[in-house]
Design a protein around this motif. Structure first.
Motif, PDB file in Angstrom:
ATOM      1  N   GLY A 228       0.772  -1.223   0.000  1.00  0.00           N
ATOM      2  CA  GLY A 228       0.000   0.000   0.000  1.00  0.00           C
ATOM      3  C   GLY A 228       0.803   1.270   0.000  1.00  0.00           C
ATOM      4  N   GLU A 229       2.133   1.176   0.069  1.00  0.00           N
ATOM      5  CA  GLU A 229       2.963   2.364   0.262  1.00  0.00           C
ATOM      6  C   GLU A 229       3.934   2.608  -0.882  1.00  0.00           C
ATOM      7  OE1 GLU A 229       6.560   3.770   3.296  1.00  0.00           O
ATOM      8  OE2 GLU A 229       5.379   1.979   3.744  1.00  0.00           O
ATOM      9  N   ARG A 230       4.758   1.614  -1.188  1.00  0.00           N
ATOM     10  CA  ARG A 230       5.784   1.808  -2.217  1.00  0.00           C
ATOM     11  C   ARG A 230       6.294   0.460  -2.706  1.00  0.00           C
ATOM     12  NH1 ARG A 230      11.028   2.130   0.927  1.00  0.00           N
ATOM     13  NH2 ARG A 230      10.313   1.727   3.061  1.00  0.00           N
ATOM     14  N   ILE A 231       6.910   0.507  -3.868  1.00  0.00           N
ATOM     15  CA  ILE A 231       7.567  -0.661  -4.464  1.00  0.00           C
ATOM     16  C   ILE A 231       8.942  -0.201  -4.914  1.00  0.00           C
ATOM     17  CG2 ILE A 231       7.539  -2.353  -6.333  1.00  0.00           C
ATOM     18  CD1 ILE A 231       4.470  -2.073  -6.353  1.00  0.00           C
ATOM     19  N   VAL A 232       9.990  -0.805  -4.363  1.00  0.00           N
ATOM     20  CA  VAL A 232      11.349  -0.471  -4.776  1.00  0.00           C
ATOM     21  C   VAL A 232      11.853  -1.593  -5.677  1.00  0.00           C
ATOM     22  CG1 VAL A 232      11.803   0.866  -2.690  1.00  0.00           C
ATOM     23  CG2 VAL A 232      12.431  -1.551  -2.756  1.00  0.00           C
ATOM     24  N   TYR A 233      12.746  -1.249  -6.596  1.00  0.00           N
ATOM     25  CA  TYR A 233      13.212  -2.269  -7.523  1.00  0.00           C
ATOM     26  C   TYR A 233      14.646  -2.009  -7.945  1.00  0.00           C
ATOM     27  CZ  TYR A 233      12.198   1.271 -11.113  1.00  0.00           C
ATOM     28  OH  TYR A 233      12.167   2.424 -11.856  1.00  0.00           O
ATOM     29  N   THR A 246      18.235   1.643 -10.350  1.00  0.00           N
ATOM     30  CA  THR A 246      17.321   1.333  -9.259  1.00  0.00           C
ATOM     31  C   THR A 246      16.187   2.352  -9.285  1.00  0.00           C
ATOM     32  OG1 THR A 246      18.464   2.734  -7.639  1.00  0.00           O
ATOM     33  CG2 THR A 246      19.204   0.447  -7.832  1.00  0.00           C
ATOM     34  N   GLY A 247      15.116   2.037  -8.577  1.00  0.00           N
ATOM     35  CA  GLY A 247      14.009   2.986  -8.567  1.00  0.00           C
ATOM     36  C   GLY A 247      12.948   2.592  -7.578  1.00  0.00           C
ATOM     37  N   GLN A 248      11.896   3.373  -7.551  1.00  0.00           N
ATOM     38  CA  GLN A 248      10.763   3.045  -6.696  1.00  0.00           C
ATOM     39  C   GLN A 248       9.512   3.767  -7.177  1.00  0.00           C
ATOM     40  OE1 GLN A 248      10.606   4.960  -2.653  1.00  0.00           O
ATOM     41  NE2 GLN A 248      12.778   5.377  -3.069  1.00  0.00           N
ATOM     42  N   TRP A 249       8.381   3.132  -6.853  1.00  0.00           N
ATOM     43  CA  TRP A 249       7.060   3.719  -7.025  1.00  0.00           C
ATOM     44  C   TRP A 249       6.533   4.043  -5.632  1.00  0.00           C
ATOM     45  CZ3 TRP A 249       5.622   4.493 -12.010  1.00  0.00           C
ATOM     46  CH2 TRP A 249       6.186   3.671 -12.996  1.00  0.00           C
ATOM     47  N   ARG A 250       6.056   5.270  -5.429  1.00  0.00           N
ATOM     48  CA  ARG A 250       5.504   5.669  -4.130  1.00  0.00           C
ATOM     49  C   ARG A 250       4.067   6.146  -4.301  1.00  0.00           C
ATOM     50  NH1 ARG A 250      10.412   8.468  -4.052  1.00  0.00           N
ATOM     51  NH2 ARG A 250       9.332  10.487  -4.192  1.00  0.00           N
ATOM     52  N   VAL A 251       3.215   5.716  -3.380  1.00  0.00           N
ATOM     53  CA  VAL A 251       1.800   6.111  -3.379  1.00  0.00           C
ATOM     54  C   VAL A 251       1.513   6.796  -2.051  1.00  0.00           C
ATOM     55  CG1 VAL A 251      -0.574   5.290  -3.463  1.00  0.00           C
ATOM     56  CG2 VAL A 251       1.164   4.199  -4.897  1.00  0.00           C
ATOM     57  N   ARG A 252       0.879   7.989  -2.111  1.00  0.00           N
ATOM     58  CA  ARG A 252       0.604   8.721  -0.876  1.00  0.00           C
ATOM     59  C   ARG A 252      -0.765   9.384  -0.963  1.00  0.00           C
ATOM     60  NH1 ARG A 252       2.123  13.911   1.484  1.00  0.00           N
ATOM     61  NH2 ARG A 252       2.966  14.558  -0.526  1.00  0.00           N
ATOM     62  N   ALA A 253      -1.560   9.148   0.067  1.00  0.00           N
ATOM     63  CA  ALA A 253      -2.870   9.802   0.145  1.00  0.00           C
ATOM     64  C   ALA A 253      -2.689  11.255   0.556  1.00  0.00           C
ATOM     65  CB  ALA A 253      -3.761   9.077   1.150  1.00  0.00           C
ATOM     66  N   VAL A 254      -3.344  12.166  -0.166  1.00  0.00           N
ATOM     67  CA  VAL A 254      -3.293  13.597   0.118  1.00  0.00           C
ATOM     68  C   VAL A 254      -4.717  14.143   0.066  1.00  0.00           C
ATOM     69  CG1 VAL A 254      -0.955  13.857  -0.804  1.00  0.00           C
ATOM     70  CG2 VAL A 254      -2.922  14.154  -2.321  1.00  0.00           C
ATOM     71  N   ASP A 255      -4.862  15.389   0.478  1.00  0.00           N
ATOM     72  CA  ASP A 255      -6.182  16.011   0.405  1.00  0.00           C
ATOM     73  C   ASP A 255      -6.672  16.030  -1.043  1.00  0.00           C
ATOM     74  OD1 ASP A 255      -6.163  16.486   3.090  1.00  0.00           O
ATOM     75  OD2 ASP A 255      -5.481  18.557   2.951  1.00  0.00           O
ATOM     76  N   GLY A 256      -7.829  15.469  -1.250  1.00  0.00           N
ATOM     77  CA  GLY A 256      -8.423  15.486  -2.578  1.00  0.00           C
ATOM     78  C   GLY A 256      -8.056  14.311  -3.456  1.00  0.00           C
ATOM     79  N   GLY A 257      -7.215  13.401  -2.976  1.00  0.00           N
ATOM     80  CA  GLY A 257      -6.875  12.264  -3.821  1.00  0.00           C
ATOM     81  C   GLY A 257      -5.584  11.573  -3.417  1.00  0.00           C
ATOM     82  N   VAL A 258      -4.756  11.267  -4.422  1.00  0.00           N
ATOM     83  CA  VAL A 258      -3.543  10.476  -4.223  1.00  0.00           C
ATOM     84  C   VAL A 258      -2.440  11.043  -5.110  1.00  0.00           C
ATOM     85  CG1 VAL A 258      -2.532   8.162  -4.418  1.00  0.00           C
ATOM     86  CG2 VAL A 258      -4.945   8.406  -3.818  1.00  0.00           C
ATOM     87  N   THR A 259      -1.202  10.999  -4.627  1.00  0.00           N
ATOM     88  CA  THR A 259      -0.066  11.261  -5.503  1.00  0.00           C
ATOM     89  C   THR A 259       0.677   9.952  -5.758  1.00  0.00           C
ATOM     90  OG1 THR A 259       1.435  11.786  -3.664  1.00  0.00           O
ATOM     91  CG2 THR A 259       0.249  13.635  -4.707  1.00  0.00           C
ATOM     92  N   ILE A 260       1.117   9.774  -6.993  1.00  0.00           N
ATOM     93  CA  ILE A 260       1.928   8.616  -7.377  1.00  0.00           C
ATOM     94  C   ILE A 260       3.252   9.155  -7.914  1.00  0.00           C
ATOM     95  CG2 ILE A 260       2.014   6.439  -8.627  1.00  0.00           C
ATOM     96  CD1 ILE A 260      -0.960   6.764  -9.217  1.00  0.00           C
TER      97      ILE A 260
END
Length: 319
Positions: A228-233, A246-260
């Motif tokens: 639910g938070e991030r995927i590192v690779y 290397t890299g990562q995907w991050r997901v964060r809930a914010v006011d009004g929606g989500v940032t990816i």
């Protein structure tokens, strides 16, 4: 306990090498066997104790463990001990020791002490083989990082892209990124995906992507998923232009929606620049080329993740 030592001589000051070893979060870029490192407890000062969790390649498998480290910058030594080892290892500890040489260089000694579960001879042989391969790779990578510090710094870049998902749910955005096995049906630039997850949250994926010019590239990566938070690779099979990615995907809930967010760290292979990009190409130009290519694919993935999280995703062309 079985004991083994690996050594190498490096044309760099011991302080330079100590700095590279002390910051374990850099290891996925600097050390080929290391996939990801999480710093669980930080030293209170320059030196002292820390706890880190490591994911690393052991042959064809990924192993993870938590290590306790004692950092001694004055003594130019770092000792480590696995708190709970992963089978078939019963216990593992050791040390990095740096010795200054008269010519200004350094001798690095990497010591390991280990036991196998039930002291099984076949298991001991497997551990010995993995320890030998990884130690040789780490020492060679450390030597290259220290002796080619300026070149590697000039060819290294970290960058990221972020998209706002209005009204979306973070769980849906994360699900799109986690379910990479379905990307050929969901992303137009992914033509093939072979994904395995033998251990929950640790994925190995081999993927074919198609560039804007129609070229097909095959890459292989290991991904560590934090639910639910991030995927590192880390890419373990790289495009010809790169020596590390290397890299990562991050997901964060914010006011009004989500940032990816999509983040990349790349290191250019200087020897491949002209063969890939042609005569006259530079490392700086190669970094720009890699950034544009990776950003392009990341933006496509981010836009489709946004559409999925908002319930508007259409099937990929030809699916």
């Amino acid at each position: 306990m079985n004991e083994v030592r690996h050594t190498i001589t490096v044309a760099a000051a011991p302080e330079t090498l100590y700095t590279l070893l002390a910051d374990a979060t850099r290891w996925p870029v600097d050390f080929r066997p290391t996939v990801h490192v999480e710093q669980l407890e930080r030293p209170e000062q320059d030196g002292g104790s820390e706890r880190i969790r490591i994911w690393a390649l052991a042959g064809d498998t990924v192993k993870t463990w938590t290590s306790h480290r004692e950092l001694d910058p004055q003594g130019l030594r770092i000792t480590f001990r696995q708190e709970v080892s992963q089978p078939p290892v019963a216990a593992m500890s050791g040390a990095w020791r740096l010795t200054a040489l008269a010519d200004g260089g350094t001798e690095i000694a990497l010591d390991h002490r280990y036991r196998a579960i039930d002291d099984d001879p076949a298991t001991l042989a497997w551990i010995a083989g993995v320890t030998d391969r990884n130690s040789r790779a780490e020492l060679a990578n450390l030597k290259a990082s220290a002796e080619q510090a300026d070149t590697r710094a000039a060819g290294r870049l970290t960058f990221e892209d972020t998209i706002m998902v209005e009204g979306g749910r973070s769980a849906d955005a994360y699900a799109f990124l986690y379910e990479a096995s379905r990307w050929p049906d969901r992303l137009p630039h992914v033509s093939r995906m072979d994904l395995t997850e033998d251990e929950e949250g640790v994925q190995t994926m081999e993927m074919d992507t198609i560039t804007a010019a129609g070229d097909r590239h095959t890459t292989k990566s290991v991904r560590v998923c934090f639910d639910g938070e991030r995927i590192v690779y880390k890419q373990t099979v790289l495009p010809p232009l790169l020596s590390a990615h290397t890299g990562q995907w991050r997901v964060r809930a914010v006011d009004g929606g989500v940032t990816i967010t999509s983040e990349h760290t790349v290191v250019i292979d200087p020897a491949a620049v002209t063969s890939v990009l042609g005569d006259g190409a530079s490392v700086a130009g190669a970094l720009e080329f890699a950034r544009n290519a990776l950003t392009g694919n990341s933006r496509i993935t981010l836009e489709h993740a946004k559409a999925f999280a908002q319930g508007n995703l259409a099937p990929a062309p030809g699916s």
